[in-house]
Enzyme design. Structure first.
Site, PDB file in Angstrom:
ATOM      1  N   SER A  33       1.551   1.852  -6.734  1.00  0.00           N
ATOM      2  CA  SER A  33       0.452   2.044  -7.673  1.00  0.00           C
ATOM      3  C   SER A  33      -0.848   1.928  -6.896  1.00  0.00           C
ATOM      4  CB  SER A  33       0.513   0.952  -8.752  1.00  0.00           C
ATOM      5  OG  SER A  33      -0.683   0.863  -9.488  1.00  0.00           O
TER       6      SER A  33
ATOM      7  N   TYR B 129       1.906  -8.027 -11.643  1.00  0.00           N
ATOM      8  CA  TYR B 129       2.044  -6.614 -11.276  1.00  0.00           C
ATOM      9  C   TYR B 129       1.391  -6.338  -9.923  1.00  0.00           C
ATOM     10  CZ  TYR B 129       2.060  -1.522 -12.036  1.00  0.00           C
ATOM     11  OH  TYR B 129       2.261  -0.159 -11.929  1.00  0.00           O
TER      12      TYR B 129
END
Length: 266
Positions: free
Chosen positions: A148, A161
């Site tokens: 990401s 995350y």
């Protein structure tokens, strides 16, 4: 000193994964679903891994008659031993499964932090560990880790995350260094916000964390740092994943393939 590489004058071949086996985690929806369909269309036999049995069956039905086809494999990645076994014999491994919770650190449940790190970092390690013997044995393999922009940047309220994605970047680079002598590449693909169910589930949490209305979250939070003011589609990420499996990408390893609309250009 090695001889210089002489590029072929022939056009680069289209992606052909006929005879190859690919494993995609988190395959029942979003990015994973798009990757599974793209790799099957390229001829790979795809092991589609997810907890969602109904979603996998729907995916397999969608792929009937498509290239190598899709084989549903219901698996909870918290079962690390089973994850490692599932990866045995794979030629292409796409570590995609993920989950998200948006909370300040002081309110973040430790059990959820543990789950996120297990699914998004420890499970990819075990999957890579399970896949490498076969890849090394044949002198060819492709590992693509769906990271990401949060593998390169941090955002508030996403401690688990961001930690998992930063760790995945390091794991991917280590696999690249170890795999290079064996014909195995390892790379990350780093999208910004992708139009998936995971993103939709974040909107209410983001609104609460930032104290703004839900309808302002996409423009005011998710796209704030992006020069291209739109969400990425799962199929766009799948094309990047597919490219990293192609012959013309054989010299690309240990890198982060960024699809962030200009976010990290700041």
């Amino acid at each position: 000193m090695t001889a210089p590489h002489t590029p072929s004058t022939r056009l680069a071949p289209l992606l052909d994964l006929g005879g190859r086996t690919a494993l995609v985690t988190g395959a029942a929806g979003g990015i994973g679903r798009a990757c599974a369909l793209r790799l099957a269309a390229a001829g790979a036999k795809v092991r589609a891994v997810d907890r969602d049995a109904a979603g996998l069956e729907e995916l397999a039905g969608r792929a009937r008659g498509l290239g190598g086809g899709i084989e549903p494999h219901v698996l909870d990645l918290m079962d690390l031993d089973a994850a490692e076994l599932a990866a045995a014999g794979t030629d292409v491994l796409v570590n995609n499964a993920g989950l998200q919770l948006v909370r300040p650190i002081e309110d973040f449940p430790p059990a959820v932090f543990h789950t996120v790190l297990t699914v998004m970092l420890e499970a990819p390690f075990r999957l890579i560990r399970g896949a490498l013997p076969h890849m090394y044995g044949q002198g060819w393999g492709r590992i693509v880790n769906v990271s990401s922009v949060h593998g390169l940047r941090a955002s508030a309220y996403k401690s688990a995350y961001v930690s998992a994605k930063h760790g995945l970047e390091g794991l991917s680079k280590t696999a690249a260094l170890e795999g290079a002598p064996h014909g195995v590449t390892s790379n990350c693909v780093n999208p910004a916000y992708v139009r998936t169910p995971l993103l939709e589930q974040q909107i209410a949490d983001q609104a609460r964390a930032h104290d703004i209305p839900e309808e302002e979250v996409v423009a005011g939070v998710m796209l704030q740092d992006s020069a291209v003011k739109r969400l990425i589609e799962p199929e766009e990420v799948a094309e990047a994943v597919a490219y990293l499996c192609a012959p013309q990408a054989s010299f690309i390893t240990g890198t982060s393939f960024v699809l962030d609309g200009g976010w990290t250009a700041h």
